[in-house]
Scaffold this motif. Structure first.
Motif, PDB file in Angstrom:
ATOM      1  N   LEU A   1       2.875  32.247  70.879  1.00  0.00           N
ATOM      2  CA  LEU A   1       4.069  31.717  71.280  1.00  0.00           C
ATOM      3  C   LEU A   1       4.093  30.273  70.973  1.00  0.00           C
TER       4      LEU A   1
ATOM      5  N   GLY B   1       4.444  26.378  71.250  1.00  0.00           N
ATOM      6  CA  GLY B   1       3.229  25.329  72.015  1.00  0.00           C
ATOM      7  C   GLY B   1       3.991  25.090  73.473  1.00  0.00           C
ATOM      8  N   GLY B   2       3.083  25.212  74.566  1.00  0.00           N
ATOM      9  CA  GLY B   2       3.698  24.881  75.703  1.00  0.00           C
ATOM     10  C   GLY B   2       3.658  26.002  76.654  1.00  0.00           C
ATOM     11  N   PHE B   3       3.965  27.099  75.934  1.00  0.00           N
ATOM     12  CA  PHE B   3       4.166  28.597  76.810  1.00  0.00           C
ATOM     13  C   PHE B   3       2.668  29.017  77.224  1.00  0.00           C
ATOM     14  N   LEU B   4       2.544  29.499  78.511  1.00  0.00           N
ATOM     15  CA  LEU B   4       1.281  30.087  78.828  1.00  0.00           C
ATOM     16  C   LEU B   4       1.525  31.348  79.263  1.00  0.00           C
ATOM     17  N   PRO B   5       1.204  32.370  78.415  1.00  0.00           N
ATOM     18  CA  PRO B   5       1.412  33.830  78.624  1.00  0.00           C
ATOM     19  C   PRO B   5       0.479  34.420  79.622  1.00  0.00           C
ATOM     20  N   HIS B   6       1.114  35.354  80.435  1.00  0.00           N
ATOM     21  CA  HIS B   6       0.113  35.827  81.527  1.00  0.00           C
ATOM     22  C   HIS B   6       0.284  37.522  81.419  1.00  0.00           C
ATOM     23  N   GLU B   7       1.504  37.980  81.116  1.00  0.00           N
ATOM     24  CA  GLU B   7       1.523  39.479  81.008  1.00  0.00           C
ATOM     25  C   GLU B   7       2.464  39.870  79.910  1.00  0.00           C
ATOM     26  N   TYR B   8       2.144  40.760  79.292  1.00  0.00           N
ATOM     27  CA  TYR B   8       2.858  41.378  78.129  1.00  0.00           C
ATOM     28  C   TYR B   8       3.417  42.747  78.570  1.00  0.00           C
TER      29      TYR B   8
ATOM     30  N   PHE C   1      10.900  35.364  77.069  1.00  0.00           N
ATOM     31  CA  PHE C   1       9.768  34.760  77.816  1.00  0.00           C
ATOM     32  C   PHE C   1      10.162  34.353  79.192  1.00  0.00           C
TER      33      PHE C   1
ATOM     34  N   ARG D   1       7.102  32.392  85.713  1.00  0.00           N
ATOM     35  CA  ARG D   1       6.834  33.081  86.752  1.00  0.00           C
ATOM     36  C   ARG D   1       7.114  32.280  87.827  1.00  0.00           C
TER      37      ARG D   1
ATOM     38  N   ILE E   1      13.621  32.713  78.872  1.00  0.00           N
ATOM     39  CA  ILE E   1      14.131  32.015  77.511  1.00  0.00           C
ATOM     40  C   ILE E   1      14.055  32.936  76.442  1.00  0.00           C
TER      41      ILE E   1
ATOM     42  N   THR F   1       5.516  37.235  80.296  1.00  0.00           N
ATOM     43  CA  THR F   1       5.680  36.599  81.746  1.00  0.00           C
ATOM     44  C   THR F   1       4.518  35.547  81.487  1.00  0.00           C
ATOM     45  N   GLY F   2       4.742  34.376  82.286  1.00  0.00           N
ATOM     46  CA  GLY F   2       3.788  33.388  82.157  1.00  0.00           C
ATOM     47  C   GLY F   2       4.313  31.970  82.736  1.00  0.00           C
ATOM     48  N   LEU F   3       3.911  30.943  82.090  1.00  0.00           N
ATOM     49  CA  LEU F   3       4.432  29.479  82.761  1.00  0.00           C
ATOM     50  C   LEU F   3       4.974  29.025  81.636  1.00  0.00           C
ATOM     51  N   CYS F   4       6.264  28.455  81.808  1.00  0.00           N
ATOM     52  CA  CYS F   4       6.923  27.584  80.571  1.00  0.00           C
ATOM     53  C   CYS F   4       6.314  26.442  80.573  1.00  0.00           C
ATOM     54  N   LYS F   5       6.955  25.594  79.517  1.00  0.00           N
ATOM     55  CA  LYS F   5       6.507  24.084  79.274  1.00  0.00           C
ATOM     56  C   LYS F   5       6.662  23.253  80.487  1.00  0.00           C
TER      57      LYS F   5
ATOM     58  N   ARG G   1       4.118  24.452  83.661  1.00  0.00           N
ATOM     59  CA  ARG G   1       2.654  24.753  83.690  1.00  0.00           C
ATOM     60  C   ARG G   1       1.617  23.652  83.926  1.00  0.00           C
TER      61      ARG G   1
END
Lengths: 138, 138
Positions: free
Chosen positions: A117, A119-126, B96, B99, B105, B131-135, B138
């Motif tokens: 992904l 930079g900056g995006f923190l993935p949790h579930e796919y 993306f 959450r 996005i 899914t997760g946290l965006c810039k 986070r």
DNA sequence: CAAACGCATGCAACTTTGTTGCAAAATGAT
DNA sequence: ATCATTTTGCAACAAAGTTGCATGCGTTTG
């Protein structure tokens, strides 16, 4: 099968009731995914709509089933593998939806490939969904 | 932007009407995805619910927008890239969903990796949602 | 630029889908 | 068997989506 159903419910500290047994039975019988509507139709005589909603909700919370998002935005549910626990699911396998017969199949062996992904995006579930034609319909 | 909107509609042989212009405008302004509800709220004063439904339906058919399946089964729509044509979409990039803020996005640069399917399955379209946290969140 | 055609819109009514509160019934523990 | 707790069914409601039809707007043609 009866025993298997009981075990699943006990393991999740749920009382063994008619609707729960019946709905689990449906999931075990169809080794694909079920829409809420499917379940309602097949149990409609015996159980109230509301009960089906609440039962599915309970199963979701316990991690017995998981939802599958579909391109046409209908709601699908499928059994989780054993290692799913309350709150955190490990069902990161690919789902296949047949355009022709509408059946949804869990490709349990196919794990979702990693993606990088930005930079900056923190993935949790796919989640990954493939649509196309299944063995029978091609 | 006005000109861009007109062009999109003309290119798809659609008459240029108020609601279509407004809804396209919303998509162009937010470079993410929109839920039906978002659109309804932002246009609620001016257009009927039914018109929004029908406009989105039309855009879908023409390949101007596409739907994104989300883990919580809400309906999201996003603009397609230029090379989408009626019937066949080429928007196989990763989506993306945050959450926290709920924003969706399109990661247009990240193409969906290939997966090997078991024999017999004929893939047609791939969808991948992270899914997760965006810039910002986070 | 005016007239006429066809498509898009708004309205109303309706269907489907999902939710909530409460009383009755079923479940599991003693 | 009895009792506390959980689950179910019912009713009423809220939200989401659909359909038919009359009116109005956009487009095309002369």
């Amino acid at each position: 099968m009866e025993a298997q159903i009981d075990e699943i419910l006990r393991k999740n500290q749920l009382s063994v009731t008619g609707s729960r047994k019946r709905i689990l039975e449906l999931f075990l019988a169809s080794n694909g995914a079920l829409a809420h509507g499917d379940i309602e139709k097949k149990t409609g005589e015996k159980f109230d709509r509301v009960t089906v909603y609440r039962t599915l909700q309970t199963f979701l919370e316990k991690g017995i089933i998981h939802t599958i998002p579909t391109p046409d935005n209908s709601v699908l549910y499928a059994l989780c593998k054993d290692n799913c626990t309350e709150g955190h699911h490990h069902d990161n396998h690919v789902h296949f939806i047949c355009r022709e017969c509408g059946k949804t199949i869990c490709l349990a062996d196919i794990t979702i490939p990693e993606v990088k992904l930005p930079g900056g995006f923190l993935p949790h579930e796919y989640q990954m969904i493939v649509t196309g034609l299944c063995k029978e319909c091609r």
